[in-house]
Design a protein around this motif. Structure first.
Motif, short mmCIF file in Angstrom:
data_model
loop_
_atom_site.label_atom_id
_atom_site.label_comp_id
_atom_site.label_asym_id
_atom_site.label_seq_id
_atom_site.Cartn_x
_atom_site.Cartn_y
_atom_site.Cartn_z
N GLN A 22 0.84 -1.21 0.00
CA GLN A 22 0.00 0.00 0.00
C GLN A 22 0.87 1.25 0.00
OE1 GLN A 22 -3.32 -0.10 2.82
NE2 GLN A 22 -3.41 -2.32 2.65
N ALA A 23 2.00 1.21 0.71
CA ALA A 23 2.91 2.36 0.74
C ALA A 23 3.53 2.58 -0.64
CB ALA A 23 4.00 2.14 1.78
N LEU A 24 3.94 1.48 -1.29
CA LEU A 24 4.52 1.59 -2.64
C LEU A 24 3.48 2.13 -3.61
CD1 LEU A 24 6.71 1.00 -4.77
CD2 LEU A 24 5.81 -1.34 -4.90
N HIS A 25 2.24 1.61 -3.50
CA HIS A 25 1.16 2.08 -4.38
C HIS A 25 0.94 3.57 -4.22
CE1 HIS A 25 -3.31 2.56 -5.20
NE2 HIS A 25 -2.78 2.31 -6.36
N ALA A 26 0.91 4.06 -2.96
CA ALA A 26 0.71 5.49 -2.72
C ALA A 26 1.84 6.31 -3.33
CB ALA A 26 0.60 5.75 -1.21
N LEU A 29 1.45 6.45 -7.13
CA LEU A 29 0.40 7.40 -7.52
C LEU A 29 0.92 8.83 -7.40
CD1 LEU A 29 -2.89 5.99 -5.93
CD2 LEU A 29 -2.07 5.75 -8.28
N ARG A 30 1.69 9.09 -6.32
CA ARG A 30 2.23 10.43 -6.10
C ARG A 30 3.16 10.81 -7.26
NH1 ARG A 30 6.23 13.17 -4.39
NH2 ARG A 30 7.63 11.39 -4.16
N ARG A 31 4.03 9.88 -7.65
CA ARG A 31 4.98 10.18 -8.72
C ARG A 31 4.26 10.33 -10.06
NH1 ARG A 31 10.81 8.78 -7.69
NH2 ARG A 31 10.93 8.51 -5.43
N THR A 36 6.38 12.50 -12.95
CA THR A 36 7.70 11.89 -13.07
C THR A 36 7.63 10.40 -13.39
OG1 THR A 36 7.82 11.48 -10.69
CG2 THR A 36 8.73 13.55 -11.47
N LEU A 37 6.43 9.86 -13.55
CA LEU A 37 6.26 8.44 -13.88
C LEU A 37 5.16 8.33 -14.93
CD1 LEU A 37 6.75 5.38 -13.22
CD2 LEU A 37 4.94 5.59 -11.52
N THR A 38 5.49 7.71 -16.08
CA THR A 38 4.50 7.52 -17.14
C THR A 38 4.19 6.03 -17.23
OG1 THR A 38 5.43 9.40 -18.31
CG2 THR A 38 3.97 7.95 -19.56
#
Lengths: 230, 289
Positions: A22-26, A29-31, A36-38
């Motif tokens: 869940q932390a990685l997912h958040a 989403l933030r990036r 900065t993430l496509t």
């Protein structure tokens, strides 16, 4: 963290726990929101997050392992409230598995603060975590051929609500009138990954206290009405 | 209803409305859906002057019959099949003018599985999450066509293509699927991975829009136990407990709990959509790009 290539344009990022996922997912989403993430799809699951539709998966795989992932941020917004009648046929079995009296199951379940860990199985079906580990329950040995829409159910560490009638092997503890999925609504899904959820027990009027003669049929507790669903 | 409409006279075994699908919603449990043989759907759209995202009809094995209420241009591609207009033979794979109220018959596939029928203006049923595709796993989009269904059509955007002959790939006699091993190849014994990448499987008749099922050597697991649910991609080769690989096609579930031994290259999936039951299948391991 382990980053596994999936075909030519996807990565499966495996972490050690549901909370880490869940932390990685958040963070993903933030990036993505920061530009900065496509990526076409970010699909969280039990211990993984899938990134699909990447231009340069191996480049991202190299960078990913160097990221510092902050713990799951506390959500600013209010929890989504799902009213529940705790009238499921598996309440006695769940009570036995938990080692508590039947009437304790709704209290324990409604006291928990849930979060949608991920979605899957059907549009709008969320896998919710939030119950302490000791309340994990197995699936039913024999799945039901039909579980009515709106059924609130438990399996493993998860709580779920069936968006529509379907076969299912989860332990049914209640029912809700909340509409989990409506493709004509924006957004179509009531529950999205990361959302906070609380289950609110619906007013239950014990039948022996209702003067039956004086109360019109529609005011009787819903539990007395067999649920007919498509 | 306006006269831009198409009446379904014979729906066939399974005819659905398909376009480019609804990718981008997998995190909500929504499959991508869309035409299984995307190049064939794109080609018939081009032939009738439609944009690539116009909705077409996807038939299964035995075609369908349609009656447009106004004059339209159609093109039939994908699986080769006889085409007739009011009983007269008409060409497959090129634009054909259909007068108002004439009967277009799309016959049974001579080879392959799925024929695609594009109609000038496209099928304009109400989109769901940006797509008109029928999703057989989750029930989104219009239901499969039934006899008597009337489908709305859009206004033609451009004139049809001026062509005499258009080459189209033949349905596969042997299906060769290039795969990248993983992400869960380590859940299988080395012997099973070797068998997967060298033995010949066959397309099972239980295949559908969700997955191409195979029959052949069962692949033994090195790890027992349950894999926690994880995200699934198009082309994932999932191996359920019976050991028979299933190649995930457009209507595949977005998460799953059976290990994925390999992923098929996207470029090889249109051929998988056209492989009839019994077709030999080989998985050839290639390096990831």
């Amino acid at each position: 963290m382990r980053v596994l290539p999936v075909g030519d344009e996807a990565l499966l990022v495996e972490v050690s726990s549901g909370e880490a996922a869940q932390a990685l997912h958040a963070e993903l989403l933030r990036r993505r929101a920061a530009g900065t993430l496509t990526v076409r799809e970010i699909v969280p699951a039990a211990r993984t997050v899938l990134l699909d539709g990447l231009r340069d998966p191996s480049g991202l795989a190299d960078r990913l392992v160097t990221w510092k992932i902050p713990p799951v941020p506390p959500r600013a917004e209010d929890a989504i409230e799902i009213p529940v009648r705790y009238d499921g046929p598996d309440l006695p079995d769940v009570a036995a598995l938990w080692g508590v009296p039947v009437e304790e199951v709704p209290r324990i379940h409604a006291a928990a603060d849930f979060r949608v860990a991920f979605c899957g199985f059907a549009p709008g079906f969320g896998y919710l975590t939030g119950l302490p580990d000791r309340y994990d329950v197995p699936r039913r040995a024999t799945p039901r051929t039909t579980v009515p829409a709106g059924s609130v159910a438990l399996a493993g560490p998860y709580t779920g609500v069936y968006p529509r009638s379907s076969p299912g092997g989860w332990q049914l503890i209640g029912t809700t009138d909340s509409v989990l999925w409506d493709h004509a609504r924006v957004p179509a899904a009531l529950l999205t990954p990361g959302a906070r959820v609380r289950f609110v027990p619906q007013e239950f009027v014990p039948q022996e206290f209702v003067p039956q003669e004086s109360v019109p049929q529609e005011f009787l507790p819903q539990e007395s009405v067999p649920q007919e669903r498509p | 209803m306006s006269d831009r409409a198409l009446a379904v006279v014979r729906a066939g075994a399974l005819t659905t409305v398909q376009d480019l699908g609804r990718p981008g919603h997998a995190h909500l449990g929504v499959p991508r859906s869309g035409a299984l043989d995307q190049p064939a759907a794109a080609l018939v759209n081009r032939l009738v002057g439609n944009p690539p995202g116009a909705a077409v009809l996807e038939t299964t094995l035995n075609g369908c019959a349609l009656r447009p209420r106004s004059e339209v241009t159609v093109a039939v591609g994908g699986a080769p099949c006889p085409v007739a207009v009011d009983g007269r033979p008409a060409p497959w794979g090129v634009p054909v003018r259909i007068p108002a109220d004439a009967l277009l018959e799309v016959g049974a596939a001579v080879s392959g599985v799925r024929s695609y029928v594009a109609v000038s203006g496209g099928v304009t049923v109400e989109p769901v999450l940006g797509s008109r595709s029928t999703d057989l796993l989750s029930g989104l989009g219009p239901p499969p066509l039934t006899d008597g269904t009337v489908l709305p059509l859009g206004r033609p955007a451009r004139p049809h293509a001026r062509v005499d002959v258009v080459p189209q790939p033949r349905p596969p006699v042997e299906l060769v699927l290039r795969v990248t091993l993983g992400p869960r190849a380590d859940w299988f014994t080395p012997e099973a991975v070797a068998a997967f990448a060298s033995r010949t499987f066959r397309v099972s008749s239980a295949s559908n829009r969700i997955g191409l099922r195979t029959e052949g050597p069962a692949l033994d697991r090195a790890l027992s136990g349950e894999l926690p649910s994880e995200g699934m991609v198009l082309g994932a080769v999932q191996v359920p407990p019976d050991g028979r690989p299933v190649v995930f096609l457009a209507d595949h579930p977005t998460t799953g709990g059976y290990p994925v031994i390999a992923v098929v290259r996207a470029a090889d999936l249109p051929a998988a959509a056209q492989a009839v039951p019994g077709t030999p299948v080989r998985f050839v391991a290639v390096r990831g790009r």
